[in-house]
Design a protein around this motif. Sequence first.
Motif, PDB file in Angstrom:
ATOM      1  N   LEU A 115       3.414  12.267   1.439  1.00 53.32           N
ATOM      2  CA  LEU A 115       3.683  12.605   2.488  1.00 53.32           C
ATOM      3  C   LEU A 115       4.028  12.130   4.123  1.00 53.32           C
ATOM      4  CD1 LEU A 115       0.371  14.461   2.128  1.00 53.32           C
ATOM      5  CD2 LEU A 115       2.382  14.718   1.456  1.00 53.32           C
ATOM      6  N   LEU A 116       3.732  11.083   4.240  1.00 51.34           N
ATOM      7  CA  LEU A 116       3.744  10.393   6.145  1.00 51.34           C
ATOM      8  C   LEU A 116       3.791   8.682   5.539  1.00 51.34           C
ATOM      9  CD1 LEU A 116       3.917  10.676   9.303  1.00 51.34           C
ATOM     10  CD2 LEU A 116       0.813   9.538   8.136  1.00 51.34           C
ATOM     11  N   THR A 117       5.360   8.739   6.594  1.00 55.06           N
ATOM     12  CA  THR A 117       5.728   6.723   6.121  1.00 55.06           C
ATOM     13  C   THR A 117       5.515   6.412   7.965  1.00 55.06           C
ATOM     14  OG1 THR A 117       7.579   7.436   6.493  1.00 55.06           O
ATOM     15  CG2 THR A 117       7.062   6.985   4.395  1.00 55.06           C
ATOM     16  N   VAL A 118       4.957   5.260   7.564  1.00 53.92           N
ATOM     17  CA  VAL A 118       4.801   4.977   9.504  1.00 53.92           C
ATOM     18  C   VAL A 118       6.289   3.330   9.329  1.00 53.92           C
ATOM     19  CG1 VAL A 118       3.465   3.872  11.192  1.00 53.92           C
ATOM     20  CG2 VAL A 118       2.715   5.401   9.316  1.00 53.92           C
ATOM     21  N   SER A 119       6.715   3.289  10.679  1.00 48.43           N
ATOM     22  CA  SER A 119       7.638   2.155  10.687  1.00 48.43           C
ATOM     23  C   SER A 119       7.436   1.469  11.575  1.00 48.43           C
ATOM     24  CB  SER A 119       9.009   1.491  10.269  1.00 48.43           C
ATOM     25  OG  SER A 119       9.766   3.380  10.541  1.00 48.43           O
ATOM     26  N   GLY A 120       8.643   0.255  12.152  1.00 54.11           N
ATOM     27  CA  GLY A 120       9.011  -0.019  13.694  1.00 54.11           C
ATOM     28  C   GLY A 120       8.164  -1.745  13.355  1.00 54.11           C
ATOM     29  N   LEU A 121       6.478  -1.276  14.765  1.00 51.14           N
ATOM     30  CA  LEU A 121       6.247  -2.758  15.557  1.00 51.14           C
ATOM     31  C   LEU A 121       4.872  -2.609  14.365  1.00 51.14           C
ATOM     32  CD1 LEU A 121       6.530  -2.771  18.743  1.00 51.14           C
ATOM     33  CD2 LEU A 121       7.867  -4.096  17.210  1.00 51.14           C
ATOM     34  N   ILE A 122       5.045  -2.596  12.977  1.00 50.96           N
ATOM     35  CA  ILE A 122       3.193  -2.641  12.529  1.00 50.96           C
ATOM     36  C   ILE A 122       3.551  -3.770  11.318  1.00 50.96           C
ATOM     37  CG2 ILE A 122       3.109  -0.256  12.401  1.00 50.96           C
ATOM     38  CD1 ILE A 122       4.316  -0.239   9.601  1.00 50.96           C
ATOM     39  N   THR A 123       2.413  -4.479  11.434  1.00 52.94           N
ATOM     40  CA  THR A 123       2.564  -5.199  10.687  1.00 52.94           C
ATOM     41  C   THR A 123       1.472  -5.506   9.120  1.00 52.94           C
ATOM     42  OG1 THR A 123      -0.098  -5.908  10.496  1.00 52.94           O
ATOM     43  CG2 THR A 123       1.594  -7.259  12.612  1.00 52.94           C
ATOM     44  N   GLN A 124       1.678  -3.868   8.905  1.00 54.22           N
ATOM     45  CA  GLN A 124       0.636  -3.652   7.252  1.00 54.22           C
ATOM     46  C   GLN A 124       1.762  -3.506   6.643  1.00 54.22           C
ATOM     47  OE1 GLN A 124      -1.609  -5.180   5.508  1.00 54.22           O
ATOM     48  NE2 GLN A 124      -1.712  -6.164   7.260  1.00 54.22           N
ATOM     49  N   HIS A 125       2.320  -3.506   5.592  1.00 59.52           N
ATOM     50  CA  HIS A 125       3.551  -2.475   4.655  1.00 59.52           C
ATOM     51  C   HIS A 125       3.156  -2.189   3.266  1.00 59.52           C
ATOM     52  CE1 HIS A 125       5.895  -4.802   8.299  1.00 59.52           C
ATOM     53  NE2 HIS A 125       5.982  -3.919   7.782  1.00 59.52           N
ATOM     54  N   ASN A 126       3.905  -1.077   2.514  1.00 61.55           N
ATOM     55  CA  ASN A 126       3.206  -1.165   1.199  1.00 61.55           C
ATOM     56  C   ASN A 126       4.331  -1.411   0.509  1.00 61.55           C
ATOM     57  OD1 ASN A 126       3.673   0.911   2.172  1.00 61.55           O
ATOM     58  ND2 ASN A 126       1.988   1.674   1.343  1.00 61.55           N
ATOM     59  N   THR A 127       5.807  -0.730   1.276  1.00 59.52           N
ATOM     60  CA  THR A 127       7.035   0.149   0.330  1.00 59.52           C
ATOM     61  C   THR A 127       8.413  -0.327   1.511  1.00 59.52           C
ATOM     62  OG1 THR A 127       5.520   1.990  -0.215  1.00 59.52           O
ATOM     63  CG2 THR A 127       8.169   2.243  -0.490  1.00 59.52           C
ATOM     64  N   GLY A 128       8.378  -1.543   0.961  1.00 62.40           N
ATOM     65  CA  GLY A 128       9.668  -2.250   1.592  1.00 62.40           C
ATOM     66  C   GLY A 128       9.213  -2.719   3.092  1.00 62.40           C
ATOM     67  N   ALA A 129      10.056  -2.160   4.107  1.00 61.30           N
ATOM     68  CA  ALA A 129      10.015  -2.332   6.019  1.00 61.30           C
ATOM     69  C   ALA A 129       8.630  -1.143   6.727  1.00 61.30           C
ATOM     70  CB  ALA A 129      10.997  -2.674   6.292  1.00 61.30           C
ATOM     71  N   VAL A 130       7.949  -0.598   5.313  1.00 60.41           N
ATOM     72  CA  VAL A 130       7.752   0.939   5.813  1.00 60.41           C
ATOM     73  C   VAL A 130       5.498   0.622   5.159  1.00 60.41           C
ATOM     74  CG1 VAL A 130       9.577   2.192   6.558  1.00 60.41           C
ATOM     75  CG2 VAL A 130       8.437   2.661   4.377  1.00 60.41           C
ATOM     76  N   ALA A 131       5.197   1.819   6.014  1.00 58.59           N
ATOM     77  CA  ALA A 131       3.944   2.167   4.719  1.00 58.59           C
ATOM     78  C   ALA A 131       4.552   3.417   5.290  1.00 58.59           C
ATOM     79  CB  ALA A 131       2.977   1.712   6.087  1.00 58.59           C
ATOM     80  N   ALA A 132       3.745   3.650   3.604  1.00 60.82           N
ATOM     81  CA  ALA A 132       3.999   4.792   2.897  1.00 60.82           C
ATOM     82  C   ALA A 132       2.375   5.826   2.612  1.00 60.82           C
ATOM     83  CB  ALA A 132       4.629   5.146   1.489  1.00 60.82           C
ATOM     84  N   PHE A 133       2.369   6.655   2.805  1.00 59.76           N
ATOM     85  CA  PHE A 133       0.602   7.574   2.513  1.00 59.76           C
ATOM     86  C   PHE A 133       1.163   8.094   1.752  1.00 59.76           C
ATOM     87  CE2 PHE A 133       0.242   4.800   6.074  1.00 59.76           C
ATOM     88  CZ  PHE A 133      -0.907   3.971   5.868  1.00 59.76           C
ATOM     89  N   ASP A 134       0.402   8.225   0.703  1.00 58.25           N
ATOM     90  CA  ASP A 134      -0.126   9.783   0.162  1.00 58.25           C
ATOM     91  C   ASP A 134      -0.991  10.831   0.215  1.00 58.25           C
ATOM     92  OD1 ASP A 134      -1.984   8.352  -1.456  1.00 58.25           O
ATOM     93  OD2 ASP A 134      -1.094   8.414  -3.119  1.00 58.25           O
ATOM     94  N   PHE A 135      -1.817  11.694  -0.350  1.00 52.83           N
ATOM     95  CA  PHE A 135      -2.891  12.443   0.347  1.00 52.83           C
ATOM     96  C   PHE A 135      -4.051  11.666   0.192  1.00 52.83           C
ATOM     97  CE2 PHE A 135      -6.008  15.553  -0.646  1.00 52.83           C
ATOM     98  CZ  PHE A 135      -6.021  16.176   0.931  1.00 52.83           C
ATOM     99  N   ALA A 136      -4.418  11.307  -1.005  1.00 54.50           N
ATOM    100  CA  ALA A 136      -5.068  10.177  -1.119  1.00 54.50           C
ATOM    101  C   ALA A 136      -5.547   9.065  -0.871  1.00 54.50           C
ATOM    102  CB  ALA A 136      -5.554   9.901  -3.056  1.00 54.50           C
ATOM    103  N   MET A 137      -4.465   8.471  -0.047  1.00 55.46           N
ATOM    104  CA  MET A 137      -4.228   7.610   1.339  1.00 55.46           C
ATOM    105  C   MET A 137      -4.710   7.523   2.129  1.00 55.46           C
ATOM    106  SD  MET A 137      -0.971   5.772   0.316  1.00 55.46           S
ATOM    107  CE  MET A 137      -1.699   3.737   1.005  1.00 55.46           C
ATOM    108  N   LEU A 138      -4.294   9.069   2.072  1.00 48.55           N
ATOM    109  CA  LEU A 138      -4.740   9.673   4.088  1.00 48.55           C
ATOM    110  C   LEU A 138      -5.883   9.946   4.201  1.00 48.55           C
ATOM    111  CD1 LEU A 138      -0.774  11.684   4.400  1.00 48.55           C
ATOM    112  CD2 LEU A 138      -2.152   9.464   6.184  1.00 48.55           C
ATOM    113  N   ASN A 139      -6.322  10.562   2.798  1.00 51.50           N
ATOM    114  CA  ASN A 139      -7.616  11.182   2.693  1.00 51.50           C
ATOM    115  C   ASN A 139      -8.927   9.960   3.003  1.00 51.50           C
ATOM    116  OD1 ASN A 139      -8.602  14.074   2.847  1.00 51.50           O
ATOM    117  ND2 ASN A 139      -9.110  13.951   0.702  1.00 51.50           N
ATOM    118  N   ALA A 140      -9.003   9.031   2.487  1.00 55.91           N
ATOM    119  CA  ALA A 140      -8.996   7.762   1.874  1.00 55.91           C
ATOM    120  C   ALA A 140      -9.580   6.949   4.170  1.00 55.91           C
ATOM    121  CB  ALA A 140      -8.963   6.780   1.247  1.00 55.91           C
ATOM    122  N   LEU A 141      -8.598   7.259   4.871  1.00 59.06           N
ATOM    123  CA  LEU A 141      -9.077   6.548   6.046  1.00 59.06           C
ATOM    124  C   LEU A 141     -10.434   7.445   6.422  1.00 59.06           C
ATOM    125  CD1 LEU A 141      -4.911   7.329   6.920  1.00 59.06           C
ATOM    126  CD2 LEU A 141      -6.046   5.027   6.823  1.00 59.06           C
TER     127      LEU A 141
END
Length: 176
Positions: free
Chosen positions: A41-67
């Motif tokens: 649902l959401l990708t975060v890129s740029g000046l970040i230190t944590q990644h899970n899909t290549g150079a970005v941090a990708a979030f599905d509904f469950a991951m967002l809901n867990a925050l």
Amino acid sequence: MQIETYKVTLIACRAVLLMFFSVLIAPVNAQVLRKPTGPVLLTVSGLITQHNTGAVAAFDFAMLNALPASQIVTSTPWHGAPAKFSGPALKALLSSVGAKGKVLRLTAQDRYEVSIPMEDIESYGPVLALRMDGKELNVRNRGPILLMYPFDSYSHIATDVYYGRSVWQLLRIEVE
């Protein structure tokens, strides 16, 4: 006798080094983002230190809901009455990816883009709303993610500038 003392010293040094490196590595491993298992649902890129899909941090509904969850009850120009918007705080999302920038560039599904200063996160605590009045947001009602500011809590932000920062159908955040 000297050889045995040397062996004991070497073993002790190895143990100390092992403990030292395990302490350094443990916090990094504890913050590794898991990979999404559902639709992203959401990708975060740029000046970040944590990644899970290549150079970005990708979030599905469950991951967002867990925050850590947050909620805002506020009026908006798009809704007739005050509504309760709930979902993860933007601050929690940025913390989970180790964001280090000064500006966020947000992009919506319709390619609408807006930049917001990091100061907004500390000053106003915007929420990545996944629900409005307890019902999940979808594309028809400005979801699945709507960045919402607490307009009623800070009357000075009830302006076109901040309304424009409340991005609906949010897809991407780039940390600059």
